[in-house]
Each structure stands twice: as C-alpha cells, then as structure tokens.
Design a protein around this motif. Structure first.
Motif, PDB file in Angstrom:
ATOM      1  N   GLU A 352       0.840  -1.183   0.000  1.00  0.00           N
ATOM      2  CA  GLU A 352       0.000   0.000   0.000  1.00  0.00           C
ATOM      3  C   GLU A 352       0.889   1.252   0.000  1.00  0.00           C
ATOM      4  OE1 GLU A 352      -2.414  -0.334   3.465  1.00  0.00           O
ATOM      5  OE2 GLU A 352      -3.356  -2.218   2.844  1.00  0.00           O
ATOM      6  N   PHE A 353       0.360   2.349  -0.494  1.00  0.00           N
ATOM      7  CA  PHE A 353       1.059   3.629  -0.446  1.00  0.00           C
ATOM      8  C   PHE A 353       0.801   4.215   0.939  1.00  0.00           C
ATOM      9  CE2 PHE A 353       1.460   8.201  -0.955  1.00  0.00           C
ATOM     10  CZ  PHE A 353       2.553   8.345  -1.808  1.00  0.00           C
ATOM     11  N   ASP A 354       1.855   4.297   1.747  1.00  0.00           N
ATOM     12  CA  ASP A 354       1.691   4.684   3.147  1.00  0.00           C
ATOM     13  C   ASP A 354       2.210   6.098   3.389  1.00  0.00           C
ATOM     14  OD1 ASP A 354       1.155   4.120   5.978  1.00  0.00           O
ATOM     15  OD2 ASP A 354       3.338   4.221   6.178  1.00  0.00           O
ATOM     16  N   HIS A 355       1.414   6.907   4.087  1.00  0.00           N
ATOM     17  CA  HIS A 355       1.848   8.236   4.497  1.00  0.00           C
ATOM     18  C   HIS A 355       2.649   8.108   5.789  1.00  0.00           C
ATOM     19  CE1 HIS A 355      -1.449   9.255   1.772  1.00  0.00           C
ATOM     20  NE2 HIS A 355      -0.930  10.465   1.679  1.00  0.00           N
ATOM     21  N   THR A 356       3.937   8.432   5.747  1.00  0.00           N
ATOM     22  CA  THR A 356       4.760   8.345   6.943  1.00  0.00           C
ATOM     23  C   THR A 356       4.200   9.238   8.044  1.00  0.00           C
ATOM     24  OG1 THR A 356       6.673   7.979   5.518  1.00  0.00           O
ATOM     25  CG2 THR A 356       7.114   8.474   7.821  1.00  0.00           C
ATOM     26  N   THR A 357       3.929  10.483   7.699  1.00  0.00           N
ATOM     27  CA  THR A 357       3.195  11.382   8.590  1.00  0.00           C
ATOM     28  C   THR A 357       1.734  11.329   8.180  1.00  0.00           C
ATOM     29  OG1 THR A 357       5.104  12.852   8.774  1.00  0.00           O
ATOM     30  CG2 THR A 357       2.962  13.747   9.426  1.00  0.00           C
ATOM     31  N   PRO A 358       0.822  10.942   9.086  1.00  0.00           N
ATOM     32  CA  PRO A 358      -0.594  10.824   8.702  1.00  0.00           C
ATOM     33  C   PRO A 358      -1.089  12.069   7.970  1.00  0.00           C
ATOM     34  CG  PRO A 358      -0.273  10.014  10.935  1.00  0.00           C
ATOM     35  CD  PRO A 358       1.030  10.621  10.516  1.00  0.00           C
ATOM     36  N   PHE A 359      -1.826  11.863   6.900  1.00  0.00           N
ATOM     37  CA  PHE A 359      -2.277  12.968   6.060  1.00  0.00           C
ATOM     38  C   PHE A 359      -3.146  13.954   6.842  1.00  0.00           C
ATOM     39  CE2 PHE A 359      -5.102  14.847   2.820  1.00  0.00           C
ATOM     40  CZ  PHE A 359      -4.146  15.363   1.965  1.00  0.00           C
ATOM     41  N   ARG A 360      -3.854  13.429   7.862  1.00  0.00           N
ATOM     42  CA  ARG A 360      -4.740  14.301   8.641  1.00  0.00           C
ATOM     43  C   ARG A 360      -3.974  15.233   9.575  1.00  0.00           C
ATOM     44  NH1 ARG A 360      -5.285   9.101  10.579  1.00  0.00           N
ATOM     45  NH2 ARG A 360      -4.459   8.735  12.683  1.00  0.00           N
ATOM     46  N   ASP A 361      -2.687  14.948   9.840  1.00  0.00           N
ATOM     47  CA  ASP A 361      -1.890  15.806  10.703  1.00  0.00           C
ATOM     48  C   ASP A 361      -1.573  17.124   9.994  1.00  0.00           C
ATOM     49  OD1 ASP A 361      -1.979  13.703  12.404  1.00  0.00           O
ATOM     50  OD2 ASP A 361       0.189  13.377  12.524  1.00  0.00           O
ATOM     51  N   PRO A 362      -1.300  18.184  10.776  1.00  0.00           N
ATOM     52  CA  PRO A 362      -0.958  19.475  10.154  1.00  0.00           C
ATOM     53  C   PRO A 362       0.224  19.383   9.206  1.00  0.00           C
ATOM     54  CG  PRO A 362      -1.422  19.765  12.486  1.00  0.00           C
ATOM     55  CD  PRO A 362      -1.410  18.289  12.237  1.00  0.00           C
ATOM     56  N   GLU A 363       1.203  18.489   9.529  1.00  0.00           N
ATOM     57  CA  GLU A 363       2.391  18.349   8.684  1.00  0.00           C
ATOM     58  C   GLU A 363       2.227  17.267   7.625  1.00  0.00           C
ATOM     59  OE1 GLU A 363       4.996  20.384   8.890  1.00  0.00           O
ATOM     60  OE2 GLU A 363       3.927  21.462  10.467  1.00  0.00           O
ATOM     61  N   GLY A 364       1.066  16.637   7.603  1.00  0.00           N
ATOM     62  CA  GLY A 364       0.862  15.541   6.660  1.00  0.00           C
ATOM     63  C   GLY A 364       0.768  16.020   5.223  1.00  0.00           C
ATOM     64  N   LYS A 365       1.299  15.225   4.328  1.00  0.00           N
ATOM     65  CA  LYS A 365       1.248  15.553   2.903  1.00  0.00           C
ATOM     66  C   LYS A 365       1.448  14.283   2.094  1.00  0.00           C
ATOM     67  CE  LYS A 365       6.197  16.713   2.851  1.00  0.00           C
ATOM     68  NZ  LYS A 365       7.231  17.702   2.475  1.00  0.00           N
ATOM     69  N   THR A 366       1.015  14.320   0.869  1.00  0.00           N
ATOM     70  CA  THR A 366       1.228  13.214  -0.057  1.00  0.00           C
ATOM     71  C   THR A 366       2.415  13.596  -0.927  1.00  0.00           C
ATOM     72  OG1 THR A 366      -1.119  12.680  -0.032  1.00  0.00           O
ATOM     73  CG2 THR A 366       0.176  11.767  -1.828  1.00  0.00           C
ATOM     74  N   ALA A 367       3.601  13.195  -0.493  1.00  0.00           N
ATOM     75  CA  ALA A 367       4.822  13.648  -1.167  1.00  0.00           C
ATOM     76  C   ALA A 367       5.887  12.567  -1.124  1.00  0.00           C
ATOM     77  CB  ALA A 367       5.340  14.922  -0.496  1.00  0.00           C
ATOM     78  N   TYR A 368       6.892  12.763  -1.945  1.00  0.00           N
ATOM     79  CA  TYR A 368       7.987  11.810  -2.086  1.00  0.00           C
ATOM     80  C   TYR A 368       8.713  11.566  -0.773  1.00  0.00           C
ATOM     81  CZ  TYR A 368      12.383   9.907  -3.975  1.00  0.00           C
ATOM     82  OH  TYR A 368      13.489   9.145  -4.234  1.00  0.00           O
ATOM     83  N   ASP A 369       8.892  12.636   0.035  1.00  0.00           N
ATOM     84  CA  ASP A 369       9.650  12.506   1.274  1.00  0.00           C
ATOM     85  C   ASP A 369       8.759  12.198   2.476  1.00  0.00           C
ATOM     86  OD1 ASP A 369       8.340  14.898   1.467  1.00  0.00           O
ATOM     87  OD2 ASP A 369      10.096  16.086   2.038  1.00  0.00           O
ATOM     88  N   SER A 370       7.483  11.932   2.232  1.00  0.00           N
ATOM     89  CA  SER A 370       6.573  11.580   3.324  1.00  0.00           C
ATOM     90  C   SER A 370       5.741  10.371   2.951  1.00  0.00           C
ATOM     91  CB  SER A 370       5.655  12.765   3.653  1.00  0.00           C
ATOM     92  OG  SER A 370       4.842  12.466   4.768  1.00  0.00           O
ATOM     93  N   ALA A 371       6.347   9.470   2.200  1.00  0.00           N
ATOM     94  CA  ALA A 371       5.611   8.293   1.748  1.00  0.00           C
ATOM     95  C   ALA A 371       6.550   7.111   1.630  1.00  0.00           C
ATOM     96  CB  ALA A 371       4.944   8.566   0.404  1.00  0.00           C
TER      97      ALA A 371
END
Length: 419
Positions: A352-371
């Motif tokens: 699965e494509f996993d968000h290292t920082t949850p997307f719902r968090d203020p710092e969350g994003k769908t990006a190369y360095d957070s997935a």
C-alpha cells in the motif's frame, strides 16, 4: 520452618547481566529462573528472547563442529565423507535421511570453507537459517571466492533478514564471475518445469520452476486481477483470489489486465560498458546479460529504471491531495523496492502507499519525502503502538511499543555505483 522463596525482579536492566554477555557465557539458570518465577515487563521478555536466540545460534554452531568431527570418522573415496553417515544422524535424531544429509553438508561447508559464517554463528550474530541461506548461495564457488563474498555480505548480517542476505550474496556472486553466473542461469533455464504434488482432502499444490522474470510477470498479473476483485462485499481472501485468477487464466477465462515489471539496471551496464548485476523488482539480482536481453526486447512490457551512475537520486514530486498520482507511486516504489517496515521483504509493487506522517496531521502531505510502500501488516501496526518517521527520503525510523528503534532503508542492498 521453610522460607517462602522470593520472586526475583528483572525489570531493571542492571539486573540483567545476561543481556550483554557473549552467548557462551550466558548463565541459562538465570533465564530459567526468570521464566519460572520472575516478573518481566515487555522489554525484559524481548531481551530474553534475543539472548536465547544468540545462545541457540552458539549451540547450533557447536553442533555443526561435532557433526563434522563425526563425519571425520566416516571417510569416503572421492567425497568429504561417506553418504551413509547421514543414516546414522537420521536415526539418532529421528530426521529424514535427506534432512540429515543437508545438515552434514552444511557442517562440512561451514567448518572447512566458510570460517566467517561459522564465527558469526558462534558469536550469536547469525542463526542457522541465515547461515544456511548464505552457504547455499556460495556453494558452487571455490573456498577462496566464497570467503570474498563473506567479507562483503556478513558485516551487519545480524540486522538483515535471510532474504536480504540471500540477495546480497547473490549480487556479490554475480560480480565475482558474471560469465559463470550467466552459464549457471542458462543451465537452470533448460531445467524449467511444472510440478504437481497431491495434498490432503482433495487439494493439490501446483508449482513452476521458471526464469525469474517470467515468474514475476505471471505473479504480478494474477495479483493485479485479484486486487481488482477485492471489494468490500468479496469474502474470499487475497490468496484465494490469486488462486482463482490463476485458475481462470489457465482454464480459458481471458483478462485484459496489464501489469508492469521493473528492471533496475545501471546505464553503463545497459550500454555494455560493465557487467554489474541488474535488479528485478520482487526477485533480486540477475545477470547483466539477461538484463540487456530483457531491456532490448521490443515485445516485452518492462518498466526499465536506468540508475544514474552519478547520483541515483529521484526528483521529489510533492502532492497536496491524499491519493497519490500514479507517477508518484511509481517513484516511491522504484526508490524503496520493498516494504518500508522492519525485516519485511514484500515487494513494493504489492504494498500500500503509506503516508509516513498521517495525512490528517498538520504536517501531513502526499509527497515523495513523506511516503513509502508498506504491506498491510506494517500499515496497520502504526495503530498499535508503533511510530515511524522518515528523516530522509527512503530511510525510515520505526519505534516499537517498548521504545526500541529500528533504522530501515528498504533499498540499501542496491546503492548507485560509486562513480
């Protein structure tokens, strides 16, 4: 008047001397006392498990040496020892003769040809499965070449999975003699086959011994079909869906599902300037010659990743929406190759494509360095006391509920060439 025995406390690391002792010095009586009377928290129990695993490896290394001494008393002409020695071991330990023969062969190989592997077991750094995995990969090499591979692969092997050790060893074996590796591959291709094994209750096991690229492509096709069928109302497991997809394909139900196989190869290798091993996603190292053949096949449907011999770095593609684009998913999968969880070898393409920082968090994003690619287990485990960060793209720091940190770089087996 008898005294009631006081239960010992072991939760203080200072009262766990067995935690840092060499495996040959560990007083098992203390661990036995902990098992029988002690009250241990999760960290202490895990430390005991780790210590006992090292002790087991130490005793198995000793068993290997005694097996070799046993075979010294069973000489044979033209062979290290008599083939009938396995019969005695099998009878003594109630093993099958074939299992006994494999263990005696391993004992001879470890004692006489792989001193580094034997030392790793004796010090508790390598368990028997890892030792067998490594020994199997170098079994066709000369002792001198096998020890060269040891020097490259064994450092840090205690923190690697058997699959990782196998892939690292295979890569070094190919590098030592690419031509010989290609000759062995061609010989095995001529031995490709399909096998059927009857099982209980009306079932059977069907398997195929195929070139890696064919096996990987077939698996990806049936996995893609199975995932397309897995809806919320579908009661079949993924394993059952894959089995049904394979059955339908073989028995005449067509599918227009296309899949993608990734072949990672240095640009210099593709041009024929060197013979560095290529990496088949989901499988591991393969010879440069076969990589060039696959990359040059106009009828193939391969996704060729040319490794930049200068940097090997992929450009970041940040996104502000939850679902990743196909391009971003492909970039992350190409970067990491496998699940980003500790000691997991599941191919990235099936994760699965996993968000290292949850997307719902203020710092969350769908990006190369957070997935990162995460199998379902390692995706779900974050809801059960585990945390993960990604300090740099492709490097993941996992922290367990006991506070232990695991540093995972999924694709550290295949760094870019040092040009």
């Amino acid at each position: 008047m008898s005294r009631k025995r006081r239960r010992p406390e072991f939760t203080d690391p200072n009262k766990q001397p067995w935690r840092t002792l060499p495996p040959s010095w560990v007083p098992l009586q203390m661990l036995e006392e902990l098992d029988r009377y002690g009250r241990a928290d999760a960290d202490t129990a895990l430390a005991a498990v780790e210590t006992l695993d090292k002790v087991i490896s130490y005793t198995q290394a000793m068993q290997m040496r005694f097996m070799d001494r046993f075979t010294n008393a069973r000489p044979a002409v033209g062979a290290p020892f008599s083939k009938y020695a396995a019969g005695e071991i099998a009878a003594s330990l109630t093993w099958s003769v074939s299992a006994a023969q494999k263990r005696l062969n391993l004992a001879y190989q470890l004692v006489h040809e792989l001193p580094g592997t034997m030392a790793g077991m004796s010090h508790g750094h390598l368990d028997l499965r890892k030792a067998f995995t490594f020994a199997d990969q170098v079994s066709h090499l000369s002792p001198e070449d096998a020890q060269k591979v040891e020097e490259k692969v064994l450092p840090g092997a205690d923190s690697k999975t058997p699959r990782s050790i196998r892939d690292r060893a295979r890569r070094e074996v190919i590098k030592i003699d690419p031509a010989a590796a290609e000759t062995r591959r061609k010989k095995l291709v001529s031995e490709r086959r399909v096998e059927k094994q009857p099982c209980e209750d009306g079932m059977a096991l069907l398997g195929a011994f195929l070139p890696a690229e064919s096996a990987e492509a077939i698996y990806r096709i049936i996995d893609t079909i199975a995932r397309s069928l897995k809806t919320k109302d579908e009661s079949r497991t993924m394993d059952a869906l894959r089995a049904d997809a394979l059955t339908d394909l073989c028995l005449g139900v067509p599918s227009n599902v296309r899949t993608k196989i990734e072949l990672r190869v240095d640009a210099t290798t593709l041009m024929g300037l060197d013979d560095n091993p290529a990496i088949l996603s989901g499988y591991g190292p393969m010879t440069a010659q076969r990589a060039r053949e696959l990359a040059g096949d106009e009828n193939s449907d391969w996704y060729r990743i040319l490794t930049d011999p200068v940097s090997g770095v992929v450009i970041d593609h940040g996104r502000t929406r939850y679902r990743p684009t196909k391009a971003l998913r492909d970039l992350v999968n190409a970067r990491d190759q496998r699940c980003c969880g500790p000691a997991c070898n599941r191919p990235a393409a099936t994760c699965e494509f996993d968000h290292t920082t949850p997307f719902r968090d203020p710092e969350g994003k769908t990006a190369y360095d957070s997935a990162g690619p995460a199998c379902k287990f390692h995706n779900d485990i974050k809801e059960h006391g585990w945390t993960v960060t990604q300090p740099t793209p492709g490097r993941f720091l996992w922290t367990s509920p006991t506070g232990r940190t695991y540093d995972v770089t999924p694709n550290d087996e295949y760094p870019p060439p040092p040009f």
